[in-house]
Design a protein around this motif. Structure first.
Motif, short mmCIF file in Angstrom:
data_model
loop_
_atom_site.label_atom_id
_atom_site.label_comp_id
_atom_site.label_asym_id
_atom_site.label_seq_id
_atom_site.Cartn_x
_atom_site.Cartn_y
_atom_site.Cartn_z
N GLU A 45 -3.35 4.79 5.17
CA GLU A 45 -3.02 4.57 3.86
C GLU A 45 -3.43 6.03 3.00
N ARG A 46 -2.61 6.27 1.83
CA ARG A 46 -2.60 7.58 1.11
C ARG A 46 -3.89 7.49 0.44
N SER A 88 -4.51 9.60 -2.15
CA SER A 88 -4.07 9.93 -3.60
C SER A 88 -2.99 8.92 -4.20
N ASN A 89 -3.01 8.77 -5.25
CA ASN A 89 -1.78 8.12 -5.90
C ASN A 89 -0.92 9.19 -6.86
N ASN A 144 0.40 7.58 4.07
CA ASN A 144 0.96 9.02 4.02
C ASN A 144 2.14 9.06 4.50
N TYR A 157 3.37 1.72 -13.00
CA TYR A 157 2.87 0.58 -12.20
C TYR A 157 4.29 0.17 -11.45
N ARG A 166 0.69 -1.17 -0.19
CA ARG A 166 -0.16 0.10 0.16
C ARG A 166 0.79 1.12 0.17
N LEU A 167 0.31 2.26 -0.71
CA LEU A 167 0.87 3.65 -0.55
C LEU A 167 0.21 4.30 0.79
N LEU A 175 6.12 3.45 0.77
CA LEU A 175 5.33 1.97 0.42
C LEU A 175 5.43 1.06 1.64
N LEU A 214 7.45 8.30 -2.35
CA LEU A 214 6.58 7.62 -1.94
C LEU A 214 6.79 6.62 -0.73
#
Length: 298
Positions: A150-151, A153-154, A144, A246, A141-142, A164, A162
């Motif tokens: 979890e963030r 916005s991607n 904050n 990706y 997951r991305l 992760l 990032l």
């Protein structure tokens, strides 16, 4: 059964090794074969002990050693090897016995619980040792910037990082430690597409952090053994205007009480010392991040 002329080859399939005891009266004729003419597996491993009183020799080998092979069926892990007898003689013209090969197999159930000592991720897929009721759920997951949620916005700007986070949720078996084998960035969902860029490679080396203009690294300490966090500086592919990237990662686990090794590690590059540093374990497990050859050596 104990080795005896009527049963000249006895096999014990233990948790992590096979023990083969061979009576030197291999053919039941009363003529003893030479111990040095007996070998185990494709690697021709020699006996480790001899018992002169009982005229036996004993081989001890890890299930993955001496050139054994692994067959996986829906219900079992089957390790296959063979005992070989190749007669030699000081007289090169004749021999008085035939060569012989005795096939040996050790069968282990895939769907029943086993103790943690039988888990060897370097030679057997860990999922094969789980009980039929247990599942492992991996996630990437991305997060904050403070890792709390979890963030949403991607979207990122160049210059940002990032965050992760890889996790595994599993049933009530032995405690696990999560690792990230590799992460590949591509412009399509196909991880084999081109162009591509390796963020993590070589069984857990965060190679993106080796570049001069990055701060990418694993976060120490882990919040828990089942979680691995790392940062990657935002980037784009130079020769392509597409702005959607990706990231595909291969996650795996090993028993938490197993010491990290070159195949199970999380290594970041420390620019201040110009050294690779492991999240856990001794520094030597990261040396292959520089040489590029991270094969198991123990």
């Amino acid at each position: 059964q104990a080795a005896a002329p009527l049963h000249p080859v006895a096999v014990q399939c233990q948790e992590a090794q096979v023990v083969v005891t061979v009576h030197r009266d291999l053919f039941g004729t009363g003529r003893l074969v030479r111990a040095t003419d007996l070998t185990l597996g494709l690697a021709s491993c020699l006996p480790v002990t001899q018992n002169a009183a009982e005229s036996t020799v004993t081989f001890v080998a890890g299930l993955h050693e001496c050139g054994s092979t692994l067959q996986i069926t829906p219900d079992s892990l089957i390790y296959k090897t063979s005992l070989s007898y190749k007669p030699t003689s000081g007289n090169s013209v004749i021999v008085r016995t035939n060569a012989a090969v005795v096939p040996i197999e050790c069968h282990y159930p895939r769907k029943s619980n086993v103790s943690s000592e039988a888990v060897r991720p370097t030679w057997a897929p860990f999922h094969s040792t789980l009980s039929v009721e247990e599942k492992m759920v991996f996630s990437l997951r991305l997060m904050n910037d403070d890792w709390s949620t979890e963030r949403l916005s991607n979207g990122f700007q160049l210059g940002e990082s990032l965050h992760l986070q890889a996790d595994v949720a599993s049933g009530g078996h032995v405690p696990l430690r999560l690792f990230v084998d590799d992460c590949i960035a591509t412009l399509s969902p196909d991880r084999n597409s081109s162009p591509q860029y390796a963020l993590i490679d070589l069984k857990g080396c965060l190679v993106d952090g080796r570049s001069d203009d990055t701060t990418s690294a694993f976060i120490s300490p882990r919040p828990r053994q089942e979680t691995l966090q790392f940062t990657v500086d935002a980037f784009k592919f130079a020769a392509d205007d597409r702005n959607l990237i990706y990231i595909t990662c291969h996650l795996k686990v090993s028993p938490a009480d197993r010491a990290p090794d070159p195949l199970n590690k999380a290594c970041s590059f420390n620019k201040a010392s110009s050294l690779w540093v492991p999240l856990e374990g001794t520094g030597d497990i990261c040396s292959c991040c520089e040489t590029g050859n991270c094969l198991w050596y123990g």
